[in-house]
Design a protein around this motif. Structure first.
Motif, PDB file in Angstrom:
ATOM      1  N   ALA A  74     -35.106  -9.890 -11.194  1.00  0.00           N
ATOM      2  CA  ALA A  74     -36.572  -9.940 -11.272  1.00  0.00           C
ATOM      3  C   ALA A  74     -37.185  -8.602 -10.875  1.00  0.00           C
ATOM      4  CB  ALA A  74     -37.105 -11.062 -10.384  1.00  0.00           C
ATOM      5  N   GLN A  75     -36.630  -7.952  -9.861  1.00  0.00           N
ATOM      6  CA  GLN A  75     -37.156  -6.657  -9.442  1.00  0.00           C
ATOM      7  C   GLN A  75     -36.909  -5.583 -10.501  1.00  0.00           C
ATOM      8  OE1 GLN A  75     -35.325  -6.200  -5.571  1.00  0.00           O
ATOM      9  NE2 GLN A  75     -37.125  -7.038  -4.525  1.00  0.00           N
ATOM     10  N   THR A  76     -35.781  -5.651 -11.178  1.00  0.00           N
ATOM     11  CA  THR A  76     -35.502  -4.704 -12.262  1.00  0.00           C
ATOM     12  C   THR A  76     -36.510  -4.877 -13.384  1.00  0.00           C
ATOM     13  OG1 THR A  76     -33.157  -4.686 -11.716  1.00  0.00           O
ATOM     14  CG2 THR A  76     -33.761  -3.959 -13.927  1.00  0.00           C
ATOM     15  N   LYS A  77     -36.807  -6.123 -13.731  1.00  0.00           N
ATOM     16  CA  LYS A  77     -37.827  -6.382 -14.762  1.00  0.00           C
ATOM     17  C   LYS A  77     -39.187  -5.887 -14.285  1.00  0.00           C
ATOM     18  CE  LYS A  77     -35.628 -10.225 -17.090  1.00  0.00           C
ATOM     19  NZ  LYS A  77     -35.668 -11.650 -17.417  1.00  0.00           N
ATOM     20  N   GLY A  78     -39.472  -6.085 -13.003  1.00  0.00           N
ATOM     21  CA  GLY A  78     -40.735  -5.608 -12.441  1.00  0.00           C
ATOM     22  C   GLY A  78     -40.865  -4.098 -12.546  1.00  0.00           C
ATOM     23  N   PRO A  85     -41.852 -18.370 -21.542  1.00  0.00           N
ATOM     24  CA  PRO A  85     -42.524 -18.183 -22.830  1.00  0.00           C
ATOM     25  C   PRO A  85     -43.826 -17.387 -22.711  1.00  0.00           C
ATOM     26  CG  PRO A  85     -41.910 -20.490 -22.528  1.00  0.00           C
ATOM     27  CD  PRO A  85     -41.626 -19.778 -21.243  1.00  0.00           C
ATOM     28  N   GLU A  86     -44.547 -17.588 -21.620  1.00  0.00           N
ATOM     29  CA  GLU A  86     -45.798 -16.861 -21.417  1.00  0.00           C
ATOM     30  C   GLU A  86     -45.541 -15.361 -21.280  1.00  0.00           C
ATOM     31  OE1 GLU A  86     -49.708 -16.799 -18.484  1.00  0.00           O
ATOM     32  OE2 GLU A  86     -47.857 -17.734 -17.787  1.00  0.00           O
ATOM     33  N   GLN A  87     -44.543 -14.995 -20.478  1.00  0.00           N
ATOM     34  CA  GLN A  87     -44.209 -13.586 -20.306  1.00  0.00           C
ATOM     35  C   GLN A  87     -43.680 -12.988 -21.604  1.00  0.00           C
ATOM     36  OE1 GLN A  87     -41.425 -13.670 -17.062  1.00  0.00           O
ATOM     37  NE2 GLN A  87     -43.031 -13.664 -15.502  1.00  0.00           N
ATOM     38  N   GLN A  88     -42.882 -13.747 -22.323  1.00  0.00           N
ATOM     39  CA  GLN A  88     -42.346 -13.261 -23.597  1.00  0.00           C
ATOM     40  C   GLN A  88     -43.470 -13.064 -24.609  1.00  0.00           C
ATOM     41  OE1 GLN A  88     -39.146 -12.309 -23.781  1.00  0.00           O
ATOM     42  NE2 GLN A  88     -39.627 -11.476 -25.782  1.00  0.00           N
ATOM     43  N   LEU A 145     -49.070  -9.136 -17.626  1.00  0.00           N
ATOM     44  CA  LEU A 145     -47.614  -9.256 -17.537  1.00  0.00           C
ATOM     45  C   LEU A 145     -47.116  -8.823 -16.166  1.00  0.00           C
ATOM     46  CD1 LEU A 145     -44.938  -9.943 -18.879  1.00  0.00           C
ATOM     47  CD2 LEU A 145     -44.876  -7.605 -19.778  1.00  0.00           C
ATOM     48  N   GLU A 146     -47.669  -7.740 -15.649  1.00  0.00           N
ATOM     49  CA  GLU A 146     -47.251  -7.285 -14.322  1.00  0.00           C
ATOM     50  C   GLU A 146     -47.564  -8.351 -13.269  1.00  0.00           C
ATOM     51  OE1 GLU A 146     -47.556  -3.474 -11.371  1.00  0.00           O
ATOM     52  OE2 GLU A 146     -49.371  -4.087 -12.422  1.00  0.00           O
ATOM     53  N   THR A 147     -48.704  -8.992 -13.373  1.00  0.00           N
ATOM     54  CA  THR A 147     -49.072 -10.049 -12.435  1.00  0.00           C
ATOM     55  C   THR A 147     -48.090 -11.212 -12.518  1.00  0.00           C
ATOM     56  OG1 THR A 147     -51.412  -9.461 -12.565  1.00  0.00           O
ATOM     57  CG2 THR A 147     -50.896 -11.684 -11.785  1.00  0.00           C
ATOM     58  N   ARG A 148     -47.737 -11.609 -13.729  1.00  0.00           N
ATOM     59  CA  ARG A 148     -46.789 -12.727 -13.911  1.00  0.00           C
ATOM     60  C   ARG A 148     -45.404 -12.375 -13.352  1.00  0.00           C
ATOM     61  NH1 ARG A 148     -51.191 -13.738 -15.318  1.00  0.00           N
ATOM     62  NH2 ARG A 148     -51.923 -15.309 -16.762  1.00  0.00           N
ATOM     63  N   VAL A 149     -44.955 -11.150 -13.598  1.00  0.00           N
ATOM     64  CA  VAL A 149     -43.645 -10.727 -13.104  1.00  0.00           C
ATOM     65  C   VAL A 149     -43.659 -10.648 -11.579  1.00  0.00           C
ATOM     66  CG1 VAL A 149     -42.006  -8.803 -13.048  1.00  0.00           C
ATOM     67  CG2 VAL A 149     -42.922  -9.586 -15.226  1.00  0.00           C
ATOM     68  N   ASN A 150     -44.727 -10.127 -11.004  1.00  0.00           N
ATOM     69  CA  ASN A 150     -44.834 -10.074  -9.535  1.00  0.00           C
ATOM     70  C   ASN A 150     -44.848 -11.478  -8.935  1.00  0.00           C
ATOM     71  OD1 ASN A 150     -44.805  -7.290  -9.398  1.00  0.00           O
ATOM     72  ND2 ASN A 150     -47.029  -7.108  -9.387  1.00  0.00           N
ATOM     73  N   ASP A 151     -45.529 -12.411  -9.609  1.00  0.00           N
ATOM     74  CA  ASP A 151     -45.527 -13.805  -9.146  1.00  0.00           C
ATOM     75  C   ASP A 151     -44.112 -14.378  -9.182  1.00  0.00           C
ATOM     76  OD1 ASP A 151     -48.257 -13.623  -8.823  1.00  0.00           O
ATOM     77  OD2 ASP A 151     -48.747 -14.787 -10.632  1.00  0.00           O
ATOM     78  N   GLU A 152     -43.361 -14.028 -10.221  1.00  0.00           N
ATOM     79  CA  GLU A 152     -41.977 -14.509 -10.336  1.00  0.00           C
ATOM     80  C   GLU A 152     -41.100 -13.936  -9.226  1.00  0.00           C
ATOM     81  OE1 GLU A 152     -38.198 -13.965 -13.340  1.00  0.00           O
ATOM     82  OE2 GLU A 152     -40.209 -13.855 -14.193  1.00  0.00           O
ATOM     83  N   ILE A 153     -41.300 -12.671  -8.909  1.00  0.00           N
ATOM     84  CA  ILE A 153     -40.538 -12.037  -7.833  1.00  0.00           C
ATOM     85  C   ILE A 153     -40.834 -12.721  -6.501  1.00  0.00           C
ATOM     86  CG2 ILE A 153     -40.283  -9.926  -6.465  1.00  0.00           C
ATOM     87  CD1 ILE A 153     -40.728  -8.369  -9.096  1.00  0.00           C
TER      88      ILE A 153
END
Length: 149
Positions: free
Chosen positions: A19-23, A74-77, A137-145
């Protein structure tokens, strides 16, 4: 019991790293999008060769950053797909604008000027949409992290 806990920690550590790599990749994409926005505005103001070349180089960097990025959500994709589409549209619009300026040269016809203004408006709209999608997208990825941690 200790083995199960150790395995769980190991798996969660691997998920956090992924997740951090994707971030980091998403932050690189956001930086590239901001740079494209700045370079397109610079070209619109001055019509110089340097911002044109930098725009094209930055677009290539952006495309490389997005090339292998995939999300399970799906939302991030979908956001990534929107970013890809908008960045391609932005590049095409930018190239049309450059071509229009080069073709017009010193000729200052009203029709050419109107076409350039429309292309500039499209470019700025694409840029705004791109900035919005990368921010989401950055917000969604940070939420996932955060959820993974």
């Amino acid at each position: 019991m200790a083995l199960v806990i150790g395995l769980a920690l190991l798996l969660s550590y691997a998920r956090i790293q992924a997740a951090q790599t994707k971030g980091q990749t998403v932050r690189r994409i956001q930086t590239s999008v901001n740079d494209l926005n700045d370079l397109s505005r610079s070209y619109l103001l001055y019509h110089e060769q340097r911002p044109q070349q930098q725009f094209l180089a930055e677009y290539d960097s952006l495309a490389r950053s997005m090339a292998d990025l995939q999300f399970a959500s799906p939302e991030q994709q979908q956001l990534l797909s929107n970013i890809r589409g908008n960045s391609q549209s932005m590049q095409q619009t930018f190239l049309k604008l450059v071509s229009s300026y080069e073709r017009a040269g010193s000729a200052d016809s009203a029709i050419a000027r109107e076409a350039e203004d429309r292309l500039a408006g499209q470019l700025l709209t694409r840029s705004r949409d791109l900035l919005s999608d990368t921010s989401r997208l950055e917000t969604r990825v940070n939420d996932e992290i955060i959820a993974t941690q």
